[in-house]
Design a protein around this motif. Structure first.
Motif, PDB file in Angstrom:
ATOM      1  N   THR A  47      13.709   1.251  -2.793  1.00  0.00           N
ATOM      2  CA  THR A  47      12.100   0.302  -2.730  1.00  0.00           C
ATOM      3  C   THR A  47      10.632   0.969  -2.470  1.00  0.00           C
ATOM      4  OG1 THR A  47      13.745  -0.373  -0.318  1.00  0.00           O
ATOM      5  CG2 THR A  47      11.507  -0.662  -0.636  1.00  0.00           C
ATOM      6  N   VAL A  48      10.327   0.465  -3.026  1.00  0.00           N
ATOM      7  CA  VAL A  48       8.568   0.813  -3.590  1.00  0.00           C
ATOM      8  C   VAL A  48       7.566   0.290  -3.033  1.00  0.00           C
ATOM      9  CG1 VAL A  48       8.352   0.266  -6.153  1.00  0.00           C
ATOM     10  CG2 VAL A  48       6.985   2.489  -5.843  1.00  0.00           C
ATOM     11  N   SER A  49       7.050   0.765  -2.517  1.00  0.00           N
ATOM     12  CA  SER A  49       5.276   0.262  -1.910  1.00  0.00           C
ATOM     13  C   SER A  49       4.502   0.961  -2.693  1.00  0.00           C
ATOM     14  CB  SER A  49       5.111   0.887  -0.725  1.00  0.00           C
ATOM     15  OG  SER A  49       5.762   0.037   0.402  1.00  0.00           O
ATOM     16  N   VAL A  50       3.214  -0.356  -2.763  1.00  0.00           N
ATOM     17  CA  VAL A  50       2.314  -0.513  -3.823  1.00  0.00           C
ATOM     18  C   VAL A  50       0.715  -0.688  -2.607  1.00  0.00           C
ATOM     19  CG1 VAL A  50       2.124  -2.441  -4.489  1.00  0.00           C
ATOM     20  CG2 VAL A  50       0.736  -0.495  -5.904  1.00  0.00           C
ATOM     21  N   SER A  51       0.053   0.217  -2.578  1.00  0.00           N
ATOM     22  CA  SER A  51      -1.014  -0.431  -1.933  1.00  0.00           C
ATOM     23  C   SER A  51      -2.106   0.065  -2.296  1.00  0.00           C
ATOM     24  CB  SER A  51      -1.139   0.745  -0.588  1.00  0.00           C
ATOM     25  OG  SER A  51      -2.886   0.874  -0.057  1.00  0.00           O
ATOM     26  N   ILE A  52      -3.178  -1.909  -2.010  1.00  0.00           N
ATOM     27  CA  ILE A  52      -3.894  -1.138  -3.731  1.00  0.00           C
ATOM     28  C   ILE A  52      -5.237  -1.627  -2.803  1.00  0.00           C
ATOM     29  CG2 ILE A  52      -5.206  -2.766  -5.313  1.00  0.00           C
ATOM     30  CD1 ILE A  52      -2.239  -3.485  -6.135  1.00  0.00           C
ATOM     31  N   ALA A  53      -6.493  -0.360  -2.662  1.00  0.00           N
ATOM     32  CA  ALA A  53      -7.267  -0.359  -1.491  1.00  0.00           C
ATOM     33  C   ALA A  53      -8.584  -2.080  -2.792  1.00  0.00           C
ATOM     34  CB  ALA A  53      -8.384   0.746  -1.797  1.00  0.00           C
ATOM     35  N   LEU A  54      -8.586  -2.853  -1.617  1.00  0.00           N
ATOM     36  CA  LEU A  54      -9.953  -4.214  -1.890  1.00  0.00           C
ATOM     37  C   LEU A  54     -11.422  -3.382  -1.049  1.00  0.00           C
ATOM     38  CD1 LEU A  54      -7.580  -7.448  -1.257  1.00  0.00           C
ATOM     39  CD2 LEU A  54      -7.778  -5.560  -3.260  1.00  0.00           C
ATOM     40  N   THR A  55     -11.026  -2.096  -0.456  1.00  0.00           N
ATOM     41  CA  THR A  55     -12.496  -1.827   0.133  1.00  0.00           C
ATOM     42  C   THR A  55     -12.587   0.075  -0.335  1.00  0.00           C
ATOM     43  OG1 THR A  55     -11.825  -1.395   2.054  1.00  0.00           O
ATOM     44  CG2 THR A  55     -13.037  -3.308   2.308  1.00  0.00           C
ATOM     45  N   GLY A  58     -10.271  -0.784  -5.897  1.00  0.00           N
ATOM     46  CA  GLY A  58      -9.446  -1.551  -7.461  1.00  0.00           C
ATOM     47  C   GLY A  58      -8.191  -0.010  -7.424  1.00  0.00           C
ATOM     48  N   SER A  59      -8.301   1.309  -6.408  1.00  0.00           N
ATOM     49  CA  SER A  59      -7.564   1.988  -6.617  1.00  0.00           C
ATOM     50  C   SER A  59      -5.842   1.655  -5.965  1.00  0.00           C
ATOM     51  CB  SER A  59      -7.705   3.016  -5.997  1.00  0.00           C
ATOM     52  OG  SER A  59      -8.991   3.521  -6.523  1.00  0.00           O
ATOM     53  N   ALA A  60      -4.752   2.365  -6.588  1.00  0.00           N
ATOM     54  CA  ALA A  60      -3.166   2.032  -6.166  1.00  0.00           C
ATOM     55  C   ALA A  60      -2.606   2.933  -6.106  1.00  0.00           C
ATOM     56  CB  ALA A  60      -2.849   0.634  -7.407  1.00  0.00           C
ATOM     57  N   THR A  61      -1.729   3.417  -4.602  1.00  0.00           N
ATOM     58  CA  THR A  61      -1.449   3.725  -4.886  1.00  0.00           C
ATOM     59  C   THR A  61       0.388   3.551  -4.498  1.00  0.00           C
ATOM     60  OG1 THR A  61      -2.872   5.508  -3.137  1.00  0.00           O
ATOM     61  CG2 THR A  61      -0.718   6.285  -2.811  1.00  0.00           C
ATOM     62  N   VAL A  66      -4.576  -4.188  -0.237  1.00  0.00           N
ATOM     63  CA  VAL A  66      -3.062  -5.246   0.015  1.00  0.00           C
ATOM     64  C   VAL A  66      -2.008  -4.552  -0.152  1.00  0.00           C
ATOM     65  CG1 VAL A  66      -3.345  -5.859  -2.604  1.00  0.00           C
ATOM     66  CG2 VAL A  66      -2.411  -7.336  -1.695  1.00  0.00           C
ATOM     67  N   PHE A  67      -0.821  -4.873   0.137  1.00  0.00           N
ATOM     68  CA  PHE A  67       0.276  -3.863   0.580  1.00  0.00           C
ATOM     69  C   PHE A  67       2.049  -4.560   0.411  1.00  0.00           C
ATOM     70  CE2 PHE A  67       3.076   0.083   2.262  1.00  0.00           C
ATOM     71  CZ  PHE A  67       3.824  -0.970   2.731  1.00  0.00           C
ATOM     72  N   ILE A  68       2.014  -4.393  -1.404  1.00  0.00           N
ATOM     73  CA  ILE A  68       3.088  -5.233  -1.517  1.00  0.00           C
ATOM     74  C   ILE A  68       4.470  -4.270  -1.624  1.00  0.00           C
ATOM     75  CG2 ILE A  68       4.173  -6.520  -3.094  1.00  0.00           C
ATOM     76  CD1 ILE A  68       1.401  -6.466  -3.931  1.00  0.00           C
ATOM     77  N   VAL A  69       6.113  -4.580  -1.017  1.00  0.00           N
ATOM     78  CA  VAL A  69       7.117  -4.018  -0.917  1.00  0.00           C
ATOM     79  C   VAL A  69       8.339  -4.631  -1.690  1.00  0.00           C
ATOM     80  CG1 VAL A  69       8.700  -3.038   0.531  1.00  0.00           C
ATOM     81  CG2 VAL A  69       6.666  -3.250   1.534  1.00  0.00           C
ATOM     82  N   PHE A  70       8.398  -3.435  -2.981  1.00  0.00           N
ATOM     83  CA  PHE A  70       9.270  -3.980  -3.516  1.00  0.00           C
ATOM     84  C   PHE A  70      10.247  -3.321  -3.753  1.00  0.00           C
ATOM     85  CE2 PHE A  70       6.501  -6.977  -6.516  1.00  0.00           C
ATOM     86  CZ  PHE A  70       5.697  -5.367  -6.570  1.00  0.00           C
ATOM     87  N   ASN A  71      12.066  -4.343  -3.723  1.00  0.00           N
ATOM     88  CA  ASN A  71      13.039  -3.889  -3.426  1.00  0.00           C
ATOM     89  C   ASN A  71      13.814  -4.278  -4.271  1.00  0.00           C
ATOM     90  OD1 ASN A  71      14.641  -2.389  -1.933  1.00  0.00           O
ATOM     91  ND2 ASN A  71      15.693  -4.298  -1.204  1.00  0.00           N
ATOM     92  N   SER A  72      14.380  -3.397  -5.260  1.00  0.00           N
ATOM     93  CA  SER A  72      15.679  -3.624  -5.969  1.00  0.00           C
ATOM     94  C   SER A  72      16.892  -4.992  -5.563  1.00  0.00           C
ATOM     95  CB  SER A  72      16.713  -2.056  -6.572  1.00  0.00           C
ATOM     96  OG  SER A  72      17.376  -2.708  -6.928  1.00  0.00           O
ATOM     97  N   VAL A  73      16.488  -5.575  -6.779  1.00  0.00           N
ATOM     98  CA  VAL A  73      17.744  -6.356  -6.790  1.00  0.00           C
ATOM     99  C   VAL A  73      18.850  -6.137  -6.160  1.00  0.00           C
ATOM    100  CG1 VAL A  73      16.456  -8.285  -7.543  1.00  0.00           C
ATOM    101  CG2 VAL A  73      17.958  -7.091  -8.751  1.00  0.00           C
ATOM    102  N   ASP A  74      19.165  -4.947  -6.456  1.00  0.00           N
ATOM    103  CA  ASP A  74      20.664  -4.106  -6.234  1.00  0.00           C
ATOM    104  C   ASP A  74      20.793  -2.856  -5.432  1.00  0.00           C
ATOM    105  OD1 ASP A  74      20.371  -3.103  -9.881  1.00  0.00           O
ATOM    106  OD2 ASP A  74      21.240  -5.048  -9.392  1.00  0.00           O
ATOM    107  N   ASN A  75      20.178  -3.259  -4.238  1.00  0.00           N
ATOM    108  CA  ASN A  75      19.735  -3.279  -2.671  1.00  0.00           C
ATOM    109  C   ASN A  75      19.646  -4.315  -1.758  1.00  0.00           C
ATOM    110  OD1 ASN A  75      19.750  -0.858  -1.116  1.00  0.00           O
ATOM    111  ND2 ASN A  75      17.654  -1.091  -0.825  1.00  0.00           N
ATOM    112  N   ALA A  76      19.807  -5.289  -2.270  1.00  0.00           N
ATOM    113  CA  ALA A  76      18.895  -6.529  -1.382  1.00  0.00           C
ATOM    114  C   ALA A  76      19.901  -6.317   0.130  1.00  0.00           C
ATOM    115  CB  ALA A  76      20.211  -7.918  -1.638  1.00  0.00           C
ATOM    116  N   ALA A  77      18.354  -6.268   1.225  1.00  0.00           N
ATOM    117  CA  ALA A  77      19.061  -6.372   2.861  1.00  0.00           C
ATOM    118  C   ALA A  77      20.396  -7.100   3.069  1.00  0.00           C
ATOM    119  CB  ALA A  77      17.777  -6.956   3.437  1.00  0.00           C
TER     120      ALA A  77
END
Ligand code: 6CS
Ligand code: FE
Length: 296
Positions: free
Chosen positions: A164-172, A237-240, A262-273
């Motif tokens: 699972t990986v998260s991305v945080s994209i700064a909007l300020t 606009g920067s992303a981590t 904005v914070f988006i968490v992507f999980n692998s479809v092979d690691n479903a909850a």
């Protein structure tokens, strides 16, 4: 009798128990094509994070910032159970499932610069486990104490593995003074099983202030001495991108300058909850998704 998924990362028992990570950090095979170069993947593997300066250009930042401002001003959004408001100021702090509420943010999830990096890191199709906009207004908005997201997502949402990986994209602009994200580089390689059972309906408190799943001072001291602490700053606009098991947190923001992302968490479809590994019940789907449809 359904096969029970073995629990490789025990947590929320009587004792705090560190265990070594049992999963790869980068799941794709070396040389897999994608937006991240070899060096970038190697840095991510080592540190548990990678940053992209100005992933979004100024016009895009303006678009997403306007959408964020529209959402937090909408009384229907404020009244929605997916919104978390600051107890004192009643300002909106977070809006969860923002990729379902807003077509504009749904477009950001599908952007190849965003989802393409997640697929490359996770080595598979991905679905959104969680999304949120965070509005850390100035004048005292509170941060989040040190924690591993995976510890919560394993215990309370039933994510079996660290895929699972998260991305945080700064909007300020993320300044060094307005409560930026801090990560301990390399901390993703140790899973810290935390002491203390998960209370029923824990999310009703933990999305404001986390209690269960909080490391001890001694454990945090050890982590900080081994890994150090990195503060993430950068222009809007920067992303981590950061691995689900990084030890991270953020400070309060007492400046007049909001820190919104904005914070988006992507999980692998092979690691479903599956079922929670250490909680009495599942959390609501707006916090821990149960729709595993891959991002197109
Ligand atoms: O509980 C969660 O899922 C959320 N809580 C924190 C402090 N970070 C990760 C996630 O957004
Ligand atoms: Fe977190």
């Amino acid at each position: 009798m359904t096969a029970t998924v073995s629990d490789l990362y025990p947590t929320r028992g009587a004792q705090e128990v560190p265990v070594p990570r049992r999963d790869p950090v980068v799941w794709s095979r070396p040389g897999t094509p994608g937006p991240i170069g070899e060096t970038g993947l190697a840095d991510y593997d080592r540190d548990g994070f990678l940053t992209v300066d100005r992933l979004l250009g100024p016009d895009e930042v303006a678009l997403y910032r306007a959408e964020l401002d529209r959402l937090i001003a909408d009384p229907a959004v404020r009244a929605d159970e997916r919104s978390v408001v600051e107890p004192r100021s009643r300002d909106v702090r977070s809006v969860f499932e923002v990729h379902r509420i807003s077509e504009v943010f749904a477009g950001l999830v599908r952007d190849p610069r965003v989802v393409g990096r997640a697929r490359q890191i996770l080595g598979s199709d991905v679905y959104v486990h969680q999304s949120r906009i965070n509005v850390k207004p100035g004048f005292g908005a509170s941060g989040f104490y040190w924690h591993s997201d995976f510890e919560t997502w394993h215990a309370e949402d039933g994510l079996p593995r660290m895929r699972t990986v998260s991305v945080s994209i700064a909007l300020t602009d993320n300044l060094d003074t307005n409560g930026g994200l801090m990560i301990m580089p390399g901390s993703h390689r140790t899973f810290l099983g935390c002491a203390g059972e998960t209370p029923r309906d824990n999310y009703k408190r933990s999305l404001r202030t986390q209690e269960a799943g909080t490391p001890s001072d001694a454990a945090l001291t050890g982590f900080a001495e081994r890994h150090g602490v990195r503060l993430f700053t950068g222009p809007a606009g920067s992303a981590t991108w950061f691995d689900c098991n990084c030890m991270h947190g953020s400070g309060n923001n007492i400046t007049p300058y909001p820190r919104s992302n904005v914070f988006i968490v992507f999980n692998s479809v092979d690691n479903a909850a599956v079922e929670p590994f250490a909680a009495p019940a599942r959390r609501p789907e707006f916090v821990g998704a149960r729709d595993f449809t891959p991002v197109p």
